[in-house]
Design a protein around this motif. Structure first.
Motif, PDB file in Angstrom:
ATOM      1  N   CYS A 169      95.546  18.218  10.626  1.00 18.36           N
ATOM      2  CA  CYS A 169      94.829  17.098  11.217  1.00 18.36           C
ATOM      3  C   CYS A 169      94.465  16.117  10.105  1.00 18.36           C
ATOM      4  N   THR A 170      95.009  14.906  10.177  1.00  9.04           N
ATOM      5  CA  THR A 170      94.718  13.873   9.178  1.00  9.04           C
ATOM      6  C   THR A 170      93.726  12.885   9.763  1.00  9.04           C
ATOM      7  N   GLU A 180     104.750  17.290  11.539  1.00 18.40           N
ATOM      8  CA  GLU A 180     103.694  16.723  10.720  1.00 18.40           C
ATOM      9  C   GLU A 180     102.314  16.818  11.389  1.00 18.40           C
ATOM     10  N   SER A 181     101.288  16.563  10.560  1.00 14.64           N
ATOM     11  CA  SER A 181      99.909  16.587  11.050  1.00 14.64           C
ATOM     12  C   SER A 181      99.678  15.500  12.097  1.00 14.64           C
ATOM     13  N   THR A 182      98.695  15.734  12.943  1.00 12.84           N
ATOM     14  CA  THR A 182      98.210  14.710  13.873  1.00 12.84           C
ATOM     15  C   THR A 182      97.354  13.730  13.078  1.00 12.84           C
ATOM     16  N   GLY A 198     100.896  15.316  16.571  1.00 15.85           N
ATOM     17  CA  GLY A 198     101.380  16.263  15.559  1.00 15.85           C
ATOM     18  C   GLY A 198     100.899  17.665  15.820  1.00 15.85           C
ATOM     19  N   GLY A 199     100.671  18.396  14.742  1.00 15.01           N
ATOM     20  CA  GLY A 199     100.397  19.829  14.808  1.00 15.01           C
ATOM     21  C   GLY A 199      99.176  20.238  15.601  1.00 15.01           C
ATOM     22  N   GLU A 235     118.543  17.089  25.254  1.00 13.82           N
ATOM     23  CA  GLU A 235     117.669  16.985  26.411  1.00 13.82           C
ATOM     24  C   GLU A 235     116.276  16.554  25.964  1.00 13.82           C
ATOM     25  N   ARG A 236     115.667  15.641  26.735  1.00 11.77           N
ATOM     26  CA  ARG A 236     114.278  15.268  26.443  1.00 11.77           C
ATOM     27  C   ARG A 236     113.378  16.466  26.723  1.00 11.77           C
ATOM     28  N   PRO A 237     112.283  16.628  25.949  1.00  8.79           N
ATOM     29  CA  PRO A 237     111.375  17.748  26.191  1.00  8.79           C
ATOM     30  C   PRO A 237     110.711  17.632  27.563  1.00  8.79           C
ATOM     31  N   PRO A 238     110.184  18.747  28.068  1.00  9.45           N
ATOM     32  CA  PRO A 238     109.486  18.735  29.347  1.00  9.45           C
ATOM     33  C   PRO A 238     108.320  17.736  29.356  1.00  9.45           C
ATOM     34  N   GLU A 239     107.836  17.419  30.550  1.00  7.42           N
ATOM     35  CA  GLU A 239     106.665  16.541  30.717  1.00  7.42           C
ATOM     36  C   GLU A 239     105.427  17.198  30.102  1.00  7.42           C
ATOM     37  N   GLY A 240     104.380  16.409  29.941  1.00  4.46           N
ATOM     38  CA  GLY A 240     103.084  16.989  29.543  1.00  4.46           C
ATOM     39  C   GLY A 240     102.754  16.675  28.096  1.00  4.46           C
ATOM     40  N   THR A 241     101.437  16.504  27.825  1.00  4.04           N
ATOM     41  CA  THR A 241     101.005  16.078  26.498  1.00  4.04           C
ATOM     42  C   THR A 241     101.227  17.158  25.440  1.00  4.04           C
ATOM     43  N   ALA A 242     101.393  18.411  25.853  1.00  2.00           N
ATOM     44  CA  ALA A 242     101.645  19.461  24.862  1.00  2.00           C
ATOM     45  C   ALA A 242     102.942  19.187  24.099  1.00  2.00           C
ATOM     46  N   TRP A 243     103.812  18.376  24.705  1.00  5.95           N
ATOM     47  CA  TRP A 243     105.102  18.073  24.078  1.00  5.95           C
ATOM     48  C   TRP A 243     105.095  16.734  23.339  1.00  5.95           C
ATOM     49  N   ASP A 244     103.937  16.072  23.241  1.00  7.39           N
ATOM     50  CA  ASP A 244     103.884  14.718  22.670  1.00  7.39           C
ATOM     51  C   ASP A 244     104.514  14.628  21.280  1.00  7.39           C
TER      52      ASP A 244
END
Ligand code: TXA
Ligand code: MG
Length: 335
Positions: A99-100, A182-184, A199-200, A313-322
């Motif tokens: 986390c940055t 990378e870090s968030t 990020g992470g 393929e694009r990753p699945p929906e949802g913010t966990a994949w941001d």
């Protein structure tokens, strides 16, 4: 000149190796350090000349600010002028870790580190070896990802050797990184804080502490960039990368078969196994953290596979994949 390459245990680093890295950094040299996210290209953050060598080695424009790495959270006041209470709460929860925090910059941090911004990005990395090297250097370390500008970030020492092996002094090899992305980056100088780079650390986890985070909208060309590293084509493999949606999977497998039939060298990357098709393919885990860990290594490997085209393929929906989605969208952008 080829860089010296030393193997090191990420959690129990040999003191001799750590001291060697520290000595090079104190003398203004460049050392590639492992972190839990990606390998970093480190120099003394308080030495403008040493930091200039980072930009030169990466071929990175100097408008793109660097993250300053500390061994301990309580050193933050060395590099930040002030630390808002919310930032303290984030440090408490996420440091050491990916986390940055973007904070008001102390004058002791040279302009070149922050690309002239009044702020500085700061984090305490998680690995024992990273923190030991920072302590041995005796100064905060500026370190971007140890790749050439716009290219794939390194999650293994061999990725670094390929891109920067002849422009750095020492590379520490601690094996594959565990987070892999990378870090968030969170700007805590604005209210509400802004999530500048996924990020992470996931948005959900951050928002438990911050409440809803702002996300910078479309860039206004007349305003300074909120995080300059975020606009350019970035994180890109050498091989052309094209993304497609899960709904197009069947179509793309047929398309790839067709290309291959015509002599095209194409590989398809999917998040889960699907029906047989006569094409080369690779699978990434359908779990966001495991996929992040393998993402760069997979793309580095495909760059050596002799392909002209990576269909992914694009990753699945949802913010966990941001974070994974962000790197893929940027990596697929036109040159
Ligand atoms: O995980 C990581 O963050 C890795 C490891 C080595 O620590 N480092 C990394 O650095 O990814 P780099 O330079 O590749 O990316 C730094 C990002 C860029 O998007 C940059 O724009 C943003 O952080 N950044 C740094 N300082 C900033 C500041 N003062 N204001 C806004 N954005 C900043
Ligand atoms: Mg980078």
């Amino acid at each position: 000149m080829r860089a010296e390459l030393l193997a090191v245990d990420p959690e129990h680093p040999a003191p001799g190796v750590v001291e060697r890295a520290g000595a090079i950094l104190r003398a203004g040299g460049l050392v590639v350090i492992p972190t839990e996210t990606v390998y970093g290209l480190a120099a003394n953050a308080l030495d403008a000349q040493a930091v200039a060598r980072i930009y030169a080695a990466k071929g990175r424009p100097s408008v793109n600010p660097l993250i300053v790495h500390l061994a301990e959270a309580d050193e933050v006041d060395r590099v930040a002028r002030s630390v808002p209470p919310l930032a303290r709460a984030l440090m408490h929860e996420f440091w050491p870790g990916p986390c940055t925090l973007v904070l008001p910059r102390q004058a002791v941090v040279p302009d070149i580190v922050s690309a002239g911004l009044d702020t500085v990005g700061v984090r305490v990395p998680a690995l024992a070896v990273t923190r030991a090297v920072i302590r041995a250097a005796g100064v905060p370390l500026a370190a971007p990802s140890a790749n050439r500008y716009t290219q794939l970030s390194p999650t293994e020492a061999k990725h670094v050797v390929e891109q920067l092996g002849d422009v750095v002094d020492l590379i520490l090899d601690a094996g594959a990184t565990s987070v892999g992305i990378e870090s968030t980056v969170v700007d805590v100088t604005s209210d509400p804080p802004r999530l500048l780079r996924p990020g992470g650390i996931s948005r959900e986890w951050l928002e438990k502490i911050t409440g809803p985070l702002a996300t910078p909208g479309p860039f206004d060309p007349l305003q300074p960039l909120p995080s300059p590293g975020l606009v350019a084509r970035h994180y890109a493999p050498r091989t052309t990368l094209q993304l497609f949606s899960t709904a197009e999977r069947g179509l793309m497998l047929k398309h790839a078969e067709g290309l291959r039939g015509g002599g095209g060298r194409v590989v398809i990357v999917l998040f889960e196994d699907t029906s047989a098709a006569a094409v080369d393919r690779v699978h990434l885990p359908a779990d966001p953290e495991r996929a992040a860990r393998l993402l760069y290594a997979t793309l580095h490997e495909l760059d050596h596979g002799g392909y002209d085209l990576v269909l992914m393929e694009r990753p699945p929906e949802g913010t966990a994949w941001d974070a994974v989605r962000d790197r893929l969208e940027r990596g697929a952008r036109g040159r």
